[in-house]
Motif scaffolding. Structure first.
Motif, PDB file in Angstrom:
ATOM      1  N   HIS A 118       2.179   9.236  -6.171  1.00 28.38           N
ATOM      2  CA  HIS A 118       2.656  10.587  -5.889  1.00 28.38           C
ATOM      3  C   HIS A 118       3.733  10.993  -6.902  1.00 28.38           C
ATOM      4  O   HIS A 118       3.717  12.112  -7.434  1.00 28.38           O
ATOM      5  CB  HIS A 118       3.199  10.660  -4.460  1.00 28.38           C
ATOM      6  CG  HIS A 118       3.717  11.997  -4.071  1.00 28.38           C
ATOM      7  ND1 HIS A 118       2.885  13.069  -3.833  1.00 28.38           N
ATOM      8  CD2 HIS A 118       4.981  12.450  -3.894  1.00 28.38           C
ATOM      9  CE1 HIS A 118       3.617  14.116  -3.521  1.00 28.38           C
ATOM     10  NE2 HIS A 118       4.895  13.766  -3.556  1.00 28.38           N
ATOM     11  N   ARG A 159       0.829  -1.195   0.000  1.00 31.34           N
ATOM     12  CA  ARG A 159       0.000   0.000   0.000  1.00 31.34           C
ATOM     13  C   ARG A 159       0.874   1.260   0.000  1.00 31.34           C
ATOM     14  O   ARG A 159       0.624   2.209  -0.747  1.00 31.34           O
ATOM     15  CB  ARG A 159      -0.918   0.002   1.221  1.00 31.34           C
ATOM     16  CG  ARG A 159      -1.936   1.122   1.222  1.00 31.34           C
ATOM     17  CD  ARG A 159      -2.787   1.118   2.474  1.00 31.34           C
ATOM     18  NE  ARG A 159      -2.036   1.363   3.692  1.00 31.34           N
ATOM     19  CZ  ARG A 159      -1.585   2.579   4.065  1.00 31.34           C
ATOM     20  NH1 ARG A 159      -1.824   3.623   3.325  1.00 31.34           N
ATOM     21  NH2 ARG A 159      -0.914   2.720   5.187  1.00 31.34           N
ATOM     22  N   GLU A 160       1.938   1.247   0.817  1.00 30.93           N
ATOM     23  CA  GLU A 160       2.839   2.396   0.866  1.00 30.93           C
ATOM     24  C   GLU A 160       3.566   2.588  -0.469  1.00 30.93           C
ATOM     25  O   GLU A 160       3.725   3.716  -0.935  1.00 30.93           O
ATOM     26  CB  GLU A 160       3.851   2.227   1.996  1.00 30.93           C
ATOM     27  CG  GLU A 160       3.246   2.374   3.372  1.00 30.93           C
ATOM     28  CD  GLU A 160       4.227   2.099   4.484  1.00 30.93           C
ATOM     29  OE1 GLU A 160       5.425   1.853   4.196  1.00 30.93           O
ATOM     30  OE2 GLU A 160       3.811   2.125   5.655  1.00 30.93           O
ATOM     31  N   GLN A 198       1.226   4.236  -2.930  1.00 36.87           N
ATOM     32  CA  GLN A 198       1.057   5.666  -2.672  1.00 36.87           C
ATOM     33  C   GLN A 198       2.261   6.457  -3.171  1.00 36.87           C
ATOM     34  O   GLN A 198       2.097   7.516  -3.779  1.00 36.87           O
ATOM     35  CB  GLN A 198       0.862   5.919  -1.176  1.00 36.87           C
ATOM     36  CG  GLN A 198      -0.494   5.535  -0.651  1.00 36.87           C
ATOM     37  CD  GLN A 198      -0.611   5.777   0.850  1.00 36.87           C
ATOM     38  OE1 GLN A 198       0.379   5.892   1.557  1.00 36.87           O
ATOM     39  NE2 GLN A 198      -1.845   5.821   1.331  1.00 36.87           N
TER      40      GLN A 198
END
Length: 91
Positions: free
Chosen positions: A76, A68-69, A72
């Motif tokens: 970004h 998940r990180e 992200q």
């Protein structure tokens, strides 16, 4: 493999990762030594993690959080690239 709490002569307790082969105990790794109960439980948890790592077990919840990180960060980064391209096209 399992974790063994071994009492020492000095009154402390050692947390050791042990393997039993043909009735003989083989100490693989000493995780730590303490006489404090909270520290012993923390060392016990470290020993469990060491065993999981060396046996190749994976925690799906930790992996899910890492994925998940990563998603992200990637989104970004791509958004920043798109914004820079838009700014170049305006000039």
């Amino acid at each position: 493999m399992f974790i063994r709490k071994k009492k020492n002569r000095s009154g402390t307790t050692s947390i050791v990762v042990v393997n039993k082969i043909k009735g003989c105990f083989q100490e693989l790794k000493t995780i730590g030594v303490s006489s404090d109960g909270q520290e012993l439980s923390a060392l016990y948890q470290q020993g469990k993690k060491w065993i999981d790592l060396h046996l190749g077990y994976r925690d799906i919840f930790v992996e899910s959080e890492c994925q998940r990180e990563e998603k992200q960060v990637t989104e970004h980064l791509l958004n920043n690239i798109e914004r820079r391209e838009e700014c170049r096209n305006e000039y």
